[in-house]
Each structure stands twice: as structure tokens, then as C-alpha cells.
Design a protein around this motif. Sequence first.
Motif, PDB file in Angstrom:
ATOM      1  N   UNK A  34       0.844  -1.187   0.000  1.00 39.93           N
ATOM      2  CA  UNK A  34       0.000   0.000   0.000  1.00 39.93           C
ATOM      3  C   UNK A  34       0.880   1.237   0.000  1.00 39.93           C
ATOM      4  N   UNK A  35       0.830   1.994  -1.088  1.00 37.67           N
ATOM      5  CA  UNK A  35       1.544   3.254  -1.157  1.00 37.67           C
ATOM      6  C   UNK A  35       0.610   4.327  -0.625  1.00 37.67           C
ATOM      7  N   UNK A  36       0.997   4.946   0.460  1.00 35.16           N
ATOM      8  CA  UNK A  36       0.161   5.951   1.099  1.00 35.16           C
ATOM      9  C   UNK A  36       0.584   7.356   0.685  1.00 35.16           C
ATOM     10  N   UNK A  37       1.054   7.487  -0.549  1.00 34.24           N
ATOM     11  CA  UNK A  37       1.536   8.749  -1.106  1.00 34.24           C
ATOM     12  C   UNK A  37       2.638   9.321  -0.222  1.00 34.24           C
ATOM     13  N   UNK A  38       2.587  10.601   0.054  1.00 34.29           N
ATOM     14  CA  UNK A  38       3.644  11.229   0.846  1.00 34.29           C
ATOM     15  C   UNK A  38       3.470  10.969   2.339  1.00 34.29           C
ATOM     16  N   UNK A  39       2.376  10.306   2.717  1.00 32.58           N
ATOM     17  CA  UNK A  39       2.126  10.040   4.136  1.00 32.58           C
ATOM     18  C   UNK A  39       2.793   8.761   4.623  1.00 32.58           C
ATOM     19  N   UNK A  40       3.334   7.949   3.717  1.00 30.86           N
ATOM     20  CA  UNK A  40       4.008   6.728   4.131  1.00 30.86           C
ATOM     21  C   UNK A  40       3.686   5.552   3.227  1.00 30.86           C
ATOM     22  N   UNK A  41       3.917   4.357   3.742  1.00 30.69           N
ATOM     23  CA  UNK A  41       3.668   3.139   2.985  1.00 30.69           C
ATOM     24  C   UNK A  41       3.465   1.981   3.956  1.00 30.69           C
ATOM     25  N   UNK A  42       2.986   0.877   3.415  1.00 32.13           N
ATOM     26  CA  UNK A  42       2.853  -0.355   4.188  1.00 32.13           C
ATOM     27  C   UNK A  42       3.015  -1.516   3.215  1.00 32.13           C
ATOM     28  N   UNK A  43       3.722  -2.558   3.651  1.00 29.32           N
ATOM     29  CA  UNK A  43       3.810  -3.768   2.846  1.00 29.32           C
ATOM     30  C   UNK A  43       3.995  -4.969   3.751  1.00 29.32           C
ATOM     31  N   UNK A  44       3.689  -6.122   3.194  1.00 27.34           N
ATOM     32  CA  UNK A  44       3.925  -7.380   3.899  1.00 27.34           C
ATOM     33  C   UNK A  44       4.063  -8.482   2.872  1.00 27.34           C
ATOM     34  N   UNK A  45       4.792  -9.536   3.256  1.00 26.12           N
ATOM     35  CA  UNK A  45       4.892 -10.706   2.395  1.00 26.12           C
ATOM     36  C   UNK A  45       5.193 -11.937   3.227  1.00 26.12           C
ATOM     37  N   UNK A  53       7.473 -10.866   6.474  1.00 25.08           N
ATOM     38  CA  UNK A  53       7.861  -9.520   6.881  1.00 25.08           C
ATOM     39  C   UNK A  53       6.680  -8.590   6.713  1.00 25.08           C
ATOM     40  N   UNK A  54       6.564  -7.645   7.628  1.00 17.72           N
ATOM     41  CA  UNK A  54       5.582  -6.580   7.483  1.00 17.72           C
ATOM     42  C   UNK A  54       6.218  -5.282   7.963  1.00 17.72           C
ATOM     43  N   UNK A  55       5.832  -4.206   7.301  1.00 20.04           N
ATOM     44  CA  UNK A  55       6.432  -2.910   7.619  1.00 20.04           C
ATOM     45  C   UNK A  55       5.434  -1.813   7.301  1.00 20.04           C
ATOM     46  N   UNK A  56       5.435  -0.790   8.137  1.00 25.01           N
ATOM     47  CA  UNK A  56       4.571   0.375   7.939  1.00 25.01           C
ATOM     48  C   UNK A  56       5.399   1.619   8.249  1.00 25.01           C
ATOM     49  N   UNK A  57       5.282   2.609   7.374  1.00 26.88           N
ATOM     50  CA  UNK A  57       5.975   3.884   7.578  1.00 26.88           C
ATOM     51  C   UNK A  57       4.947   5.004   7.591  1.00 26.88           C
ATOM     52  N   UNK A  58       5.144   5.927   8.498  1.00 29.80           N
ATOM     53  CA  UNK A  58       4.271   7.095   8.575  1.00 29.80           C
ATOM     54  C   UNK A  58       5.111   8.352   8.682  1.00 29.80           C
ATOM     55  N   UNK A  59       4.592   9.421   8.110  1.00 25.50           N
ATOM     56  CA  UNK A  59       5.252  10.717   8.185  1.00 25.50           C
ATOM     57  C   UNK A  59       4.783  11.427   9.439  1.00 25.50           C
ATOM     58  N   UNK A  60       5.743  11.823  10.270  1.00 31.05           N
ATOM     59  CA  UNK A  60       5.417  12.525  11.512  1.00 31.05           C
ATOM     60  C   UNK A  60       5.721  14.007  11.363  1.00 31.05           C
ATOM     61  N   UNK A  61       4.862  14.837  11.884  1.00 30.62           N
ATOM     62  CA  UNK A  61       5.033  16.297  11.869  1.00 30.62           C
ATOM     63  C   UNK A  61       5.302  16.849  10.465  1.00 30.62           C
ATOM     64  N   UNK A  62       4.453  16.501   9.480  1.00 24.44           N
ATOM     65  CA  UNK A  62       4.705  16.965   8.108  1.00 24.44           C
ATOM     66  C   UNK A  62       4.717  18.482   7.989  1.00 24.44           C
ATOM     67  N   UNK A  63       5.645  18.976   7.170  1.00 24.69           N
ATOM     68  CA  UNK A  63       5.721  20.403   6.898  1.00 24.69           C
ATOM     69  C   UNK A  63       6.340  21.235   7.997  1.00 24.69           C
TER      70      UNK A  63
END
Length: 108
Positions: A34-45, A53-63
Motif C-alpha cells: 500500500x503506497x500511502x503517497x507522501x504520508x508513508x507506505x505499508x507492505x507485507x509478504x 515480513x511486514x512494515x509500515x511507515x508514517x510521516x510525523x510532523x509533516x511540513x
Amino acid sequence: MAGLTLLFGLILASFCACSSNAADTAQILRYDNDNLDSDGYAFSFETSDGISREERATLKNPGTPEEAIAVQGSVNWVGPDGVHYKLNYLADENGFQAQGEHLPQVEH
């Protein structure tokens, strides 16, 4: 974000290199991305040789000057010794923090 994904990919590749010949014939059982645009991403396999593996990224304090990406995930694999391993990790503005029963414990 691409740099962190590459780093974790290299970590996973090192786990795979330690596996038996099963890694040579492993099949992908499940893959989600899942591409969450500029807010992050998530994937698993998950693969047939016991790696997942599973991973999630989030953008903190944008701008803001405190803008940072936080990546949280886990990877599971079966080592050449037949033991099932699990590594949980968090990478954020405080650095890379890994947890796993197989890792040495650091006392504070």
C-alpha cells in the motif's frame, strides 16, 4: 523513504543468505503493498521457506522542522539451525531500535 526501504531490504537479504537451499526454491505465498503517497507506505509478504515480513511507515510532523518518517515492522525466518526467529524494529528520529529474543540484551 527509499533509503530506509533499501536498508531493511539488505537486512532481509542477509537473513535469506543464511538459509538452506529452501531459499533457492521459495515461492511467494502472499504480498501486499500500500503506497500511502507522501504520508508513508505499508507492505507485507510471506514465502514458502518460512520468511515473512511486514512494515509500515508514517510521516510525523509533516511540513515542520521536526518532520520525520517512522518505520515500524517485523521479520520472521527459520535459521539454518532450524530455530524460528522474529525481529521487531522501529526506526525514527531516535534511530534504529531492534528487539528479538535472539538479540543480546542491553542493560540501561
